[in-house]
Write an enzyme that holds these catalytic residues in place. Structure first.
Site, PDB file in Angstrom:
ATOM      1  N   GLU A 228      30.547  -8.437   8.305  1.00  0.00           N
ATOM      2  CA  GLU A 228      30.074  -8.833   6.981  1.00  0.00           C
ATOM      3  C   GLU A 228      29.134 -10.027   7.047  1.00  0.00           C
ATOM      4  OE1 GLU A 228      30.534  -6.828   4.892  1.00  0.00           O
ATOM      5  OE2 GLU A 228      32.542  -5.965   4.904  1.00  0.00           O
TER       6      GLU A 228
ATOM      7  N   HIS B   4      41.082 -10.065   1.377  1.00  0.00           N
ATOM      8  CA  HIS B   4      41.609  -8.902   0.659  1.00  0.00           C
ATOM      9  C   HIS B   4      42.940  -9.287   0.025  1.00  0.00           C
ATOM     10  CE1 HIS B   4      38.627  -6.255   2.693  1.00  0.00           C
ATOM     11  NE2 HIS B   4      38.750  -7.189   3.616  1.00  0.00           N
TER      12      HIS B   4
ATOM     13  N   HIS C 283      37.165  -3.436  -1.980  1.00  0.00           N
ATOM     14  CA  HIS C 283      36.787  -4.171  -0.776  1.00  0.00           C
ATOM     15  C   HIS C 283      37.115  -5.661  -0.855  1.00  0.00           C
ATOM     16  CE1 HIS C 283      34.915  -4.272   3.079  1.00  0.00           C
ATOM     17  NE2 HIS C 283      33.975  -5.131   2.731  1.00  0.00           N
TER      18      HIS C 283
ATOM     19  N   GLY D 127      40.002 -10.638   6.446  1.00  0.00           N
ATOM     20  CA  GLY D 127      38.620 -10.765   6.032  1.00  0.00           C
ATOM     21  C   GLY D 127      37.850 -11.689   6.941  1.00  0.00           C
ATOM     22  N   ASN D 128      36.974 -12.531   6.367  1.00  0.00           N
ATOM     23  CA  ASN D 128      36.170 -13.428   7.182  1.00  0.00           C
ATOM     24  C   ASN D 128      35.804 -14.683   6.396  1.00  0.00           C
ATOM     25  OD1 ASN D 128      33.719 -12.229   5.695  1.00  0.00           O
ATOM     26  ND2 ASN D 128      34.542 -10.478   6.836  1.00  0.00           N
TER      27      ASN D 128
ATOM     28  N   HIS E  91      35.781 -14.468   2.362  1.00  0.00           N
ATOM     29  CA  HIS E  91      35.892 -13.057   1.974  1.00  0.00           C
ATOM     30  C   HIS E  91      37.226 -12.560   2.506  1.00  0.00           C
ATOM     31  CE1 HIS E  91      35.446  -8.848   1.467  1.00  0.00           C
ATOM     32  NE2 HIS E  91      35.202  -8.588   2.745  1.00  0.00           N
TER      33      HIS E  91
END
Length: 745
Positions: free
Chosen positions: A77, A98, A160, A24-25, A96
């Site tokens: 994102e 997963h 997501h 993710g980020n 963010h």
């Protein structure tokens, strides 16, 4: 700095095993600007560097560095992050990612109700499901923005992953981890709820149960390895410096003198440290992830230096143009920049900006009477008014200093003044080799004995050999060996090995343990080392640069009842005045220092120094030692250390922190990171964690300074006779405010 926080968040999530699926980020708001730092697109966290992190504005537009050629682009994102920062001014960091369990709930379209008080407190009353939208689109960014307006701190995005937000980076990571724990609990509840068994794909079920088995082992290990905190009741009175001195004190059994002595000649230690328990606590600290200041608190600390210490910053910046690194002494290298001190008096320091600090550095330990002690200053000034600070010829205070040292330490039959502790160690090693005819020297790994070529070996970190020996030829350390702290078996093996190489000239130790007891030694350790030295014909050298007279008028040798062959003195021997140092010991060993051009029977060794034994230093040492004996300064300083340590233990217990506070009289240790406990027995852990733990230690030291407390590198403190109960209580109130800023408190 915000870029660094992004990298630190990525490292934390990797190190703690939070990332079980794609990464993710991550982003961090840049204070004072409508900008944030965010991870680049499709970039592994374990390869992330500060310069890789992208800067984006609140419209989601990339703001590349001026002059940057090409460069990385931000995560797709980034628009979602921008919308959150605009919507939620209280949010300073976003994760963010997963996560498998939260993703399973997203698949089932099941929001998480309020399961626990912890969830409600940190995440909100419900972890909502955000409607699906394609990754990187404005639809997804707007969907997220609508939900975060609720004020909750964690959300599941359909198909997501998850979003977790926080007031600082550590809180965002904590919220992300808590969300996954809550997801596990809710997922299991859904699978086992009577009459309502939900169909969960077999793959997700297998992941969940494998994770639970692993967590069960991990939690069991934590319980087994857990260390009960030192419990200090809130109503327990702290030890007092003001308690009357006992009428008499006797040296420990087996000491060089067994006769009763005046109370002022007692020792700083009221009760010897439980070394096994302390080492167990220190090892437990090192086994845990680092725990430091919240992001917002660290920004406040740095703001103190930026706004309240402008004169210090200006002069140290100027100094960098003429002084390597900007300061002359290692003690002055403080984060984020050195403080310039204009005034010292008793227990306090005042910097160029007028900020006043409680001084637990005490110049690295020598000022047992307190800084700038007037009764000594006045007597020294009278001597210097007549002789000047140096003559190059003999002065009566050379003899007076040697005589008063012998008076309180009879094992110092002869004494040779030198310019510093480093010079004294050089001379002691040279004397040992000349006297014994042997070449090998053994030191304890991690101990600091100055910066001379021979002993810059296994410095501060046991097992690192020549890691800090840049610029020193191999031959200079070729006959130096180290043994691990406390390991008498290893010391015996080294002594046996050295027999083949011609024998050991000397074993040199800090009697309370490396780095002034950072790895404290058992009570009988020095006596055992003495026995081994006698067995193998090696000289025993005590490095009492810090402990000489600070321990008590008999030094560490008097306290432990162990007589070394040579003793190294440093800063404490002149009460904080410059050119302080020397070596003393048995007359037959000291005879190799015979002055003049010709030595006795060819045993003369070359030592010197025009400023050695100057009237200024010798008079200061004589008067300081006499004042310490008259006032009982070592005992009073030790009581101040007891009060400070017990108060710190109470605060650590109150806040539930993993930190360790302990003391050996007036030498107080406050370990928040345990970086000094790393060694080459665990090289991977050392290489992986050394930087992060050192950074934490520096940041905590800065936080203490920002709250008016000066320490040695944020982990060690020296108390003095000037530290009254009121001074210690003031310090504890300041530590209280710092501990309240630690993440998770």
């Amino acid at each position: 700095m915000s870029r660094q926080h992004v990298v630190d968040m990525c490292r934390t999530m990797l190190d703690r095993g939070y990332l079980k699926a794609t990464e993710g980020n991550v982003s961090v708001r840049i204070p004072g600007h409508e900008l944030y730092a965010v991870t680049p697109s499709n970039y592994d966290y374990d390869r992330m560097r500060v310069e890789d992190v992208c800067i984006v504005d609140f419209r989601g537009r990339h703001v590349p560095d001026p002059g940057a050629a090409g460069g990385l682009v931000p995560s797709i994102e980034c628009g979602m992050h921008a919308n959150i920062y605009r919507e939620r001014p209280d949010v300073n960091a976003i994760v963010h990612t997963h996560q498998p369990y939260a993703s399973a709930l997203a698949f089932l379209r099941k929001p998480i109700p309020a399961l626990t008080d912890e969830q409600v407190r940190f995440l909100g009353r419900e972890v909502a499901i955000i409607d699906y939208a394609p990754a990187g689109t404005g639809f997804l960014a707007r969907n997220v923005q609508k939900r975060v307006a609720s004020g909750d701190n964690a959300f599941i995005i359909a198909n997501h992953g998850v979003v977790a937000v926080g007031t600082d980076p550590s809180r965002a990571v904590f919220n992300m981890a808590l969300l996954e724990k809550v997801s596990i609990a809710y997922l299991l509840a859904l699978t086992s709820e009577a009459g309502k068994v939900h169909t969960i794909p077999a793959t997700i079920r297998e992941i969940a149960f494998n994770k639970l088995r692993a967590d069960e082992k991990r939690i069991a290990a934590q319980i087994v390895d857990a260390v009960e905190p030192v419990r200090v009741p809130e109503d327990e009175p702290l030890p007092s410096v003001a308690d009357p001195l006992p009428p008499a004190a006797t040296e420990p059994a087996g000491g060089p003198r067994g006769e009763p002595q005046p109370a002022a000649h007692g020792y700083m230690i009221s009760e010897y440290l439980d070394v096994d328990d302390t080492m167990r606590r220190l090892k437990a600290l090192v086994a845990q992830p680092v725990r430091g200041l919240r992001h917002d608190a660290l920004l406040d600390v740095l703001n103190y230096f930026e706004t309240k210490c402008t004169a210090s910053r200006e002069i140290t910046e100027r100094a960098k143009r003429r002084i390597p690194g900007g300061v002359q002494h290692n003690l002055a290298f403080n984060y984020p920049f050195p403080l310039a001190i204009d005034r010292a008096e008793g227990a306090h320091l005042t910097d160029r900006d007028g900020n006043v600090y409680i001084d637990f550095l005490q110049a690295g330990g020598p000022t047992i009477l307190g800084s700038n002690y007037a009764p000594v200053n006045e007597q020294v000034a009278a001597v210097i008014a007549e002789s000047g600070p140096v003559t190059g010829l003999f002065h009566e205070y050379e003899l007076k200093l040697a005589e008063i040292i012998h008076e309180f330490m009879p094992h110092i039959e002869m004494y040779r003044s030198l310019g510093s502790g480093t010079e004294a160690v050089m001379a002691a090693v040279r004397a040992a080799r000349a006297h014994t005819g042997r070449k090998m020297v053994i030191k304890v790994g991690g101990a600091y004995h100055g910066w001379s070529d021979t002993v810059v070996y296994a410095l501060r970190v046991p097992g690192t050999f020549r890691m800090n020996a840049k610029g020193i030829p191999w031959g200079a350390t070729g006959r130096t060996r180290e043994t691990f702290p406390h390991d008498l078996g290893a010391l015996r093996r080294k002594l046996i090995e050295n027999r083949v190489r011609g024998g050991t000239a000397a074993v040199i130790v800090e009697p309370f343990g490396p780095e002034s007891g950072t790895r404290p030694v058992p009570r009988d350790y020095n006596a055992a080392v003495r026995e081994l030295c006698d067995e193998f014909g090696a000289l025993l050298i005590f490095d009492e640069v810090v402990t000489g007279f600070r321990t008590g008028m008999g030094g560490a040798a008097g306290y432990f009842g162990v007589t070394p062959d040579l003793t190294v003195f440093g800063k404490a021997v002149s009460g904080g005045y410059p050119m302080a140092g020397g070596v003393g010991g048995r007359a037959d060993v000291m005879s190799v220092f015979g002055s003049g051009l010709d030595g006795r029977s060819g045993a003369h060794i070359q030592v010197g120094g025009t400023l050695s034994a100057n009237p200024l230093s010798c008079a200061a040492g004589y008067f300081a030692i006499r004042e310490m004996a008259r006032t009982g300064a070592p005992v009073l300083a030790g009581r101040a250390g007891d009060r400070l340590t017990r108060g710190l233990q109470r605060l650590i217990d109150r806040y539930g922190l993993p930190y360790v506070a302990y003391n050996q009289g007036s030498i107080v240790h406050l370990e928040c990171s345990g970086v000094m406990l790393l060694d080459m027995r665990s090289p991977i852990k050392l290489l992986r964690e050394n930087k992060a733990r050192k950074t934490l230690m520096e940041q905590m030291g800065a936080a203490y300074a920002a709250h008016g407390i000066i320490t040695l590198a944020g982990s060690r403190m020296y108390t003095s006779m000037a530290d009254t109960d009121e001074v210690i209580d003031d310090a504890l109130a300041r530590f209280d405010r710092v501990f309240a800023l630690v993440e998770g408190v």
